[in-house]
Design a protein around this motif. Structure first.
Motif, PDB file in Angstrom:
ATOM      1  N   GLU A  19       0.871  -1.173   0.000  1.00 19.69           N
ATOM      2  CA  GLU A  19       0.000   0.000   0.000  1.00 19.69           C
ATOM      3  C   GLU A  19       0.912   1.229   0.000  1.00 19.69           C
ATOM      4  O   GLU A  19       1.858   1.305   0.785  1.00 19.69           O
ATOM      5  CB  GLU A  19      -0.885  -0.035   1.254  1.00 19.69           C
ATOM      6  N   HIS A  20       0.635   2.183  -0.885  1.00 22.58           N
ATOM      7  CA  HIS A  20       1.380   3.434  -0.857  1.00 22.58           C
ATOM      8  C   HIS A  20       0.966   4.213   0.380  1.00 22.58           C
ATOM      9  O   HIS A  20      -0.221   4.369   0.645  1.00 22.58           O
ATOM     10  CB  HIS A  20       1.112   4.268  -2.115  1.00 22.58           C
ATOM     11  N   VAL A  21       1.935   4.696   1.140  1.00 22.42           N
ATOM     12  CA  VAL A  21       1.640   5.449   2.357  1.00 22.42           C
ATOM     13  C   VAL A  21       0.829   6.686   1.990  1.00 22.42           C
ATOM     14  O   VAL A  21      -0.207   6.967   2.560  1.00 22.42           O
ATOM     15  CB  VAL A  21       2.933   5.803   3.114  1.00 22.42           C
ATOM     16  N   VAL A  22       1.313   7.433   1.024  1.00 23.23           N
ATOM     17  CA  VAL A  22       0.571   8.532   0.409  1.00 23.23           C
ATOM     18  C   VAL A  22       0.175   8.012  -0.967  1.00 23.23           C
ATOM     19  O   VAL A  22       1.010   7.426  -1.669  1.00 23.23           O
ATOM     20  CB  VAL A  22       1.435   9.805   0.305  1.00 23.23           C
ATOM     21  N   PRO A  23      -1.064   8.180  -1.393  1.00 24.39           N
ATOM     22  CA  PRO A  23      -1.506   7.591  -2.663  1.00 24.39           C
ATOM     23  C   PRO A  23      -0.532   7.859  -3.816  1.00 24.39           C
ATOM     24  O   PRO A  23       0.006   8.955  -3.964  1.00 24.39           O
ATOM     25  CB  PRO A  23      -2.864   8.260  -2.901  1.00 24.39           C
ATOM     26  N   ASP A  24      -0.325   6.839  -4.632  1.00 26.93           N
ATOM     27  CA  ASP A  24       0.642   6.890  -5.725  1.00 26.93           C
ATOM     28  C   ASP A  24       0.360   8.024  -6.711  1.00 26.93           C
ATOM     29  O   ASP A  24       1.284   8.659  -7.212  1.00 26.93           O
ATOM     30  CB  ASP A  24       0.651   5.543  -6.455  1.00 26.93           C
ATOM     31  N   PHE A  25      -0.917   8.313  -6.985  1.00 27.89           N
ATOM     32  CA  PHE A  25      -1.233   9.371  -7.941  1.00 27.89           C
ATOM     33  C   PHE A  25      -0.635  10.695  -7.492  1.00 27.89           C
ATOM     34  O   PHE A  25      -0.259  11.523  -8.310  1.00 27.89           O
ATOM     35  CB  PHE A  25      -2.747   9.544  -8.114  1.00 27.89           C
ATOM     36  N   SER A  65      -8.669   1.944  -2.673  1.00 22.39           N
ATOM     37  CA  SER A  65      -8.507   2.498  -4.019  1.00 22.39           C
ATOM     38  C   SER A  65      -9.569   3.558  -4.311  1.00 22.39           C
ATOM     39  O   SER A  65      -9.280   4.588  -4.938  1.00 22.39           O
ATOM     40  CB  SER A  65      -8.582   1.368  -5.048  1.00 22.39           C
ATOM     41  N   ARG A  66     -10.794   3.327  -3.839  1.00 26.69           N
ATOM     42  CA  ARG A  66     -11.858   4.334  -4.016  1.00 26.69           C
ATOM     43  C   ARG A  66     -11.503   5.629  -3.296  1.00 26.69           C
ATOM     44  O   ARG A  66     -11.787   6.720  -3.788  1.00 26.69           O
ATOM     45  CB  ARG A  66     -13.185   3.794  -3.496  1.00 26.69           C
ATOM     46  N   LEU A  67     -10.893   5.517  -2.125  1.00 27.54           N
ATOM     47  CA  LEU A  67     -10.466   6.718  -1.398  1.00 27.54           C
ATOM     48  C   LEU A  67      -9.366   7.445  -2.158  1.00 27.54           C
ATOM     49  O   LEU A  67      -9.351   8.678  -2.228  1.00 27.54           O
ATOM     50  CB  LEU A  67     -10.005   6.352   0.013  1.00 27.54           C
ATOM     51  N   ASP A  68      -8.440   6.689  -2.722  1.00 27.54           N
ATOM     52  CA  ASP A  68      -7.382   7.306  -3.537  1.00 27.54           C
ATOM     53  C   ASP A  68      -7.988   8.047  -4.726  1.00 27.54           C
ATOM     54  O   ASP A  68      -7.559   9.156  -5.060  1.00 27.54           O
ATOM     55  CB  ASP A  68      -6.395   6.247  -4.037  1.00 27.54           C
ATOM     56  N   ASP A  69      -8.995   7.435  -5.353  1.00 31.76           N
ATOM     57  CA  ASP A  69      -9.669   8.087  -6.485  1.00 31.76           C
ATOM     58  C   ASP A  69     -10.350   9.387  -6.056  1.00 31.76           C
ATOM     59  O   ASP A  69     -10.320  10.379  -6.780  1.00 31.76           O
ATOM     60  CB  ASP A  69     -10.698   7.145  -7.120  1.00 31.76           C
TER      61      ASP A  69
END
Length: 190
Positions: A19-25, A65-69
């Motif tokens: 899991e990326h600590v801070v979202p990858d995007f 993933s939805r949260l990252d989006d």
């Protein structure tokens, strides 16, 4: 024979992923970023996204993933340009979605930094969207504007007129506490 590791969210031992600590995007959107990582003996800066390998594929690729989006959409709409003094912004967001994103990142950071994670025990199912928001969580949002170059002692590129704000920060404080990042202080009490 298992490794004894469990998903930090649902406790399964199956199919653990990074899991990326801070979202990858975020790293892709803003370019090279620096992550502060804690090793056994010190803290050090690395120039690539930090990952933690304790989230199962289901939690990572569905709910998280939805949260990252959601954070990616907010970033593109609101955080992709610097706001200057006098500008107006109408920040429209879903409170629970934003809180879930912030708690997810704070929980990731806490696990990588060996901070206490007890505060997140009640929030994990909320982060996944499986339970309602636990009581006691509040969000403090602040619009940051650039600092004029003449007001900083930071080393700057020749000709720079301002220092852009750091895009965002998340922390967890006990109720009744507040933080002022500019003054680098946290205060608790009334």
């Amino acid at each position: 024979m298992g490794t004894g590791r469990r998903c930090a969210y649902c406790y399964t031992t199956d199919n653990l992923t990074n899991e990326h600590v801070v979202p990858d995007f975020y790293h892709k959107f803003f370019g090279e970023t620096i992550s502060i990582v804690k090793t056994r003996s010190e803290e050090k800066a690395i120039s690539n996204p930090q990952e933690i390998g304790d989230v199962c594929a289901k939690c990572n690729n569905v709910a998280l993933s939805r949260l990252d989006d959601y954070l990616a959409a907010l970033t593109k709409k609101y955080f992709s340009s610097i706001i200057h003094v006098g500008s107006r912004v109408r920040f429209e967001f879903g409170f629970d979605l934003l809180l879930r994103v912030l708690l997810k990142v704070a929980y990731n950071v806490a696990r990588t930094r060996n901070w206490t994670i007890a505060v997140f025990q009640e929030a994990k199912e909320f982060i996944l969207g499986e339970k309602p928001r636990p009581s006691g969580f509040r969000v403090f949002l602040q619009l940051l504007v650039p600092t004029p170059a003449r007001k900083t002692d930071l080393p700057l590129t020749p000709g720079a007129t301002e220092v852009p704000p750091f895009p965002w920060r998340t922390d967890v404080f006990p109720q009744g506490c507040w933080s002022d990042a500019r003054a680098n202080m946290t205060r608790c009490g009334r």
